[in-house]
Scaffold this active site. Structure first.
Site, PDB file in Angstrom:
ATOM      1  N   ASN A   9       1.027  -1.286  -0.047  1.00  0.00           N
ATOM      2  CA  ASN A   9       0.114   0.079  -0.045  1.00  0.00           C
ATOM      3  C   ASN A   9       0.933   1.106   0.023  1.00  0.00           C
ATOM      4  O   ASN A   9       1.617   1.596   0.819  1.00  0.00           O
ATOM      5  CB  ASN A   9      -1.031  -0.180   1.212  1.00  0.00           C
ATOM      6  CG  ASN A   9      -1.653   1.293   1.515  1.00  0.00           C
ATOM      7  OD1 ASN A   9      -1.877   1.923   0.517  1.00  0.00           O
ATOM      8  ND2 ASN A   9      -2.363   1.473   2.720  1.00  0.00           N
ATOM      9  N   LYS A  11      -0.075   4.364  -0.238  1.00  0.00           N
ATOM     10  CA  LYS A  11      -0.512   5.500   0.415  1.00  0.00           C
ATOM     11  C   LYS A  11      -0.285   6.689  -0.685  1.00  0.00           C
ATOM     12  O   LYS A  11      -0.424   6.517  -1.950  1.00  0.00           O
ATOM     13  CB  LYS A  11      -0.018   5.536   1.687  1.00  0.00           C
ATOM     14  CG  LYS A  11      -0.206   4.468   2.516  1.00  0.00           C
ATOM     15  CD  LYS A  11       0.006   4.526   4.033  1.00  0.00           C
ATOM     16  CE  LYS A  11       0.038   3.311   4.749  1.00  0.00           C
ATOM     17  NZ  LYS A  11       0.087   3.314   6.102  1.00  0.00           N
ATOM     18  N   HIS A  95      -9.361   1.020   5.342  1.00  0.00           N
ATOM     19  CA  HIS A  95      -8.310   1.359   5.743  1.00  0.00           C
ATOM     20  C   HIS A  95      -8.213   2.175   7.233  1.00  0.00           C
ATOM     21  O   HIS A  95      -9.104   3.273   7.129  1.00  0.00           O
ATOM     22  CB  HIS A  95      -7.239   1.707   4.921  1.00  0.00           C
ATOM     23  CG  HIS A  95      -5.682   1.906   5.240  1.00  0.00           C
ATOM     24  ND1 HIS A  95      -5.060   2.805   6.200  1.00  0.00           N
ATOM     25  CD2 HIS A  95      -4.718   1.001   5.012  1.00  0.00           C
ATOM     26  CE1 HIS A  95      -3.833   2.707   6.607  1.00  0.00           C
ATOM     27  NE2 HIS A  95      -3.784   1.456   5.805  1.00  0.00           N
ATOM     28  N   GLU A  97      -6.547   4.778   7.898  1.00  0.00           N
ATOM     29  CA  GLU A  97      -6.402   6.150   7.410  1.00  0.00           C
ATOM     30  C   GLU A  97      -7.500   6.670   6.712  1.00  0.00           C
ATOM     31  O   GLU A  97      -7.744   7.901   6.780  1.00  0.00           O
ATOM     32  CB  GLU A  97      -5.086   6.292   6.687  1.00  0.00           C
ATOM     33  CG  GLU A  97      -3.743   6.269   7.532  1.00  0.00           C
ATOM     34  CD  GLU A  97      -2.559   5.461   6.903  1.00  0.00           C
ATOM     35  OE1 GLU A  97      -2.494   5.583   5.717  1.00  0.00           O
ATOM     36  OE2 GLU A  97      -1.650   5.192   7.650  1.00  0.00           O
ATOM     37  N   GLU A 183      -5.213  -4.843  10.792  1.00  0.00           N
ATOM     38  CA  GLU A 183      -4.178  -3.841  10.894  1.00  0.00           C
ATOM     39  C   GLU A 183      -4.451  -3.103  12.534  1.00  0.00           C
ATOM     40  O   GLU A 183      -4.997  -2.089  12.554  1.00  0.00           O
ATOM     41  CB  GLU A 183      -4.125  -2.765   9.983  1.00  0.00           C
ATOM     42  CG  GLU A 183      -3.991  -3.400   8.555  1.00  0.00           C
ATOM     43  CD  GLU A 183      -3.654  -2.426   7.486  1.00  0.00           C
ATOM     44  OE1 GLU A 183      -2.258  -2.643   7.025  1.00  0.00           O
ATOM     45  OE2 GLU A 183      -4.129  -1.468   7.315  1.00  0.00           O
ATOM     46  N   GLY A 189       2.687   2.389  10.648  1.00  0.00           N
ATOM     47  CA  GLY A 189       3.517   3.263  10.344  1.00  0.00           C
ATOM     48  C   GLY A 189       4.331   3.653  11.594  1.00  0.00           C
ATOM     49  O   GLY A 189       5.277   4.891  11.527  1.00  0.00           O
ATOM     50  N   SER A 229       3.522  -2.235  10.174  1.00  0.00           N
ATOM     51  CA  SER A 229       5.059  -2.270  10.291  1.00  0.00           C
ATOM     52  C   SER A 229       5.831  -3.748   9.986  1.00  0.00           C
ATOM     53  O   SER A 229       6.655  -4.124  10.483  1.00  0.00           O
ATOM     54  CB  SER A 229       5.645  -1.895  11.795  1.00  0.00           C
ATOM     55  OG  SER A 229       5.150  -0.587  11.923  1.00  0.00           O
TER      56      SER A 229
END
Ligand code: PGA
Length: 268
Positions: A9, A11, A95, A97, A183, A189, A229
């Site tokens: 991904n 992003k 996701h 985010e 996740e 991240g 990660s």
């Protein structure tokens, strides 16, 4: 045996030129790794070019999000048919985010801003249904925040997200077309990876939740990725867990060698 699926991904990273250079570098590194499904999720702006660049290879592409309408006056949104037309086979939905589950305080902004564009569980569900109806494979992301984990609410949060995401979707589609990505938000991240046994335990909760709705056969067919990660040096341990069928990789998917090393770990 569930086939492993490794997805990168990107992003909000990579120009078209950078994306094409990545595709050229990655292709020979993953040649012959047919035992693994390999997916790259570029930004929308590079989706068509990257899909073209990987044509004839074993690498597929995904969009990072989707709107549930098929066409019309929806400025800035992108529909499943448009994503398919750009060459993608998969789409990320929910996701953390895009659910807006990240802080904005450091920029002096308020949570209201995130709520305004954040995806809800109901939004995840309508998008998954729209993607499936169009023939796209949804990768549905779920996971708890650090606060939810500290409150002991990890399992209930994740189970609730799974149930709401799948509302009204048939067992047939769940077992053949739906992928989940667990996740933990606190591991995304941050360099803080979830311990392999704990990641496996929560992926087991996801599977048990699917089983309670659809039965054991469907649950055992669904692929569940871990994300947060994942890197070349921890991928093999995570990917060897019973309930972990792949990875959704952010930071470590930006460099061809790192991403290829994770694919190699999945290939075993
Ligand atoms: P990360 O991101 O690998 O950089 O933690 C994972 C993701 O957000 O999918």
């Amino acid at each position: 045996m569930r086939k492993k699926i490794i997805a990168g991904n990107w992003k909000m990273n990579k120009t078209v030129g950078e994306a094409l250079a990545f595709a050229e570098a990655l292709t020979p590194l993953v040649a012959g790794k047919d035992s693994v499904d390999i997916v790259i999720c570029p930004p929308y702006t590079a989706l068509y070019s990257v899909s073209k660049a990987f044509e004839g290879t074993s690498v597929a592409t995904a969009a990072q999000g989707v709107f549930w309408k098929t066409s019309g006056a929806y400025t800035s949104y992108v529909s499943s048919p448009l994503i398919l037309d750009a060459g993608a086979k998969y789409v990320l939905i929910g996701h953390s985010e895009t659910r807006g589950r990240f802080g904005v305080a450091e920029e002096g902004l308020t949570d209201d801003l995130l709520k305004a564009f954040g995806e809800t569980d109901a939004g995840v569900n309508v998008k998954a249904k729209a993607a499936l109806a169009a023939g796209l494979i949804p990768i549905i992301c779920i996971g708890e925040t650090l606060g939810e984990r500290k409150d002991g609410a990890t399992d209930v949060t994740v189970a609730d997200q799974v149930v709401k995401a799948l509302e009204g979707i048939s067992a047939e589609l769940v077992s053949t077309q739906v992928i989940f990505a667990y996740e933990p938000v606190w591991a995304i991240g941050t360099g803080e990876v979830c311990a392999a046994d704990e990641a496996n335990r929560v992926c087991g909760v996801v599977r048990a939740t699917i089983e309670s709705r659809y039965g054991a056969e469907t649950a055992s067919a669904v692929r569940i990725q871990y994300g947060g990660s994942m890197k070349p040096d921890n991928a093999a341990e995570l990917l060897s867990q019973e309930h972990i069928d792949g990875g959704l990789i952010g930071g470590a998917s930006l460099k061809p060698a790192d991403f290829a090393a994770i694919v190699a770990a999945a290939a075993g």
